[in-house]
Design a protein around this motif. Structure first.
Motif, PDB file in Angstrom:
ATOM      1  N   ARG A  19      34.352  31.102  44.771  1.00  0.00           N
ATOM      2  CA  ARG A  19      34.250  31.696  43.456  1.00  0.00           C
ATOM      3  C   ARG A  19      35.388  32.680  43.277  1.00  0.00           C
TER       4      ARG A  19
ATOM      5  N   VAL B 205      33.717  34.988  48.420  1.00  0.00           N
ATOM      6  CA  VAL B 205      34.653  34.163  47.657  1.00  0.00           C
ATOM      7  C   VAL B 205      35.282  33.027  48.445  1.00  0.00           C
TER       8      VAL B 205
ATOM      9  N   TYR C 131      39.943  38.835  39.867  1.00  0.00           N
ATOM     10  CA  TYR C 131      41.083  38.356  40.629  1.00  0.00           C
ATOM     11  C   TYR C 131      42.363  38.640  39.865  1.00  0.00           C
TER      12      TYR C 131
ATOM     13  N   VAL D  87      42.103  37.659  45.305  1.00  0.00           N
ATOM     14  CA  VAL D  87      40.728  37.591  44.807  1.00  0.00           C
ATOM     15  C   VAL D  87      40.008  38.823  45.338  1.00  0.00           C
TER      16      VAL D  87
ATOM     17  N   ASP E 168      36.685  39.940  44.206  1.00  0.00           N
ATOM     18  CA  ASP E 168      35.264  39.655  44.365  1.00  0.00           C
ATOM     19  C   ASP E 168      34.956  38.386  43.582  1.00  0.00           C
ATOM     20  N   GLU E 169      33.683  38.103  43.376  1.00  0.00           N
ATOM     21  CA  GLU E 169      33.295  36.839  42.735  1.00  0.00           C
ATOM     22  C   GLU E 169      33.741  36.720  41.290  1.00  0.00           C
TER      23      GLU E 169
END
Length: 159
Positions: A55, A39, A104, A98, A100-101
């Motif tokens: 991301r 990220v 969040y 955040v 992970d991709e």
């Protein structure tokens, strides 16, 4: 000292021209160790930190001032996240975590997704009145930065 932080209320916004130029300057000046996760990309040098979110955001945080990182294990990182969530709930600052991709928790006027205390905590940004925190997962440990917010620049002050 130069600090450029994303507005946590709208991480998808385009930065104004002056902010964009300050971020470019910070990126050029900082030639330190590079850490990357899914990220974000973080550059850490004794002169400062530059963190580019990938991301799900397109934002960056830069700070040109002495920057020392504490290396934390997951247990200590959980404490940092817990304290940051508690400070946000008490109204002490804006927070972006955040995971992970795709997942969040954004707490700067609105919340998206649940606040969690499980790994991987790939990135945490806390922007409070008296300090700034940056927690970055770099593979095995977490890099934790605590910064003072600095002094405001007065407009129109004689040179």
């Amino acid at each position: 000292m130069l600090e450029v932080a994303p507005r946590l209320a709208d991480p998808a916004r385009e930065p104004p021209e002056g902010e964009r130029l300050a971020l470019e300057y910070a990126r050029e000046v900082l030639r330190g160790r590079v850490y990357e996760n899914p990220v974000a990309r973080l550059v850490h040098a004794p002169e400062g930190v530059y963190c580019q979110l990938k991301r799900p955001f397109s934002a960056a945080y830069a700070r040109l001032a002495p920057a020392l990182a504490e290396v934390l294990a997951e247990r200590e990182a959980r404490r940092v996240v817990w304290e940051a969530l508690a400070r946000r709930q008490a109204g002490e600052g804006a927070l972006l975590v955040v995971y992970d991709e795709r997942t969040y928790h954004l707490a700067a006027g609105r919340e998206v997704g649940p606040a969690r205390l499980e790994a991987p905590y790939l990135l945490l940004l806390l922007e409070a009145r008296r300090d700034r925190w940056l927690l970055f997962f770099q593979g095995r440990e977490f890099l934790f930065f605590r910064f003072a917010p600095g002094l405001p620049v007065l407009k129109g002050a004689p040179a």
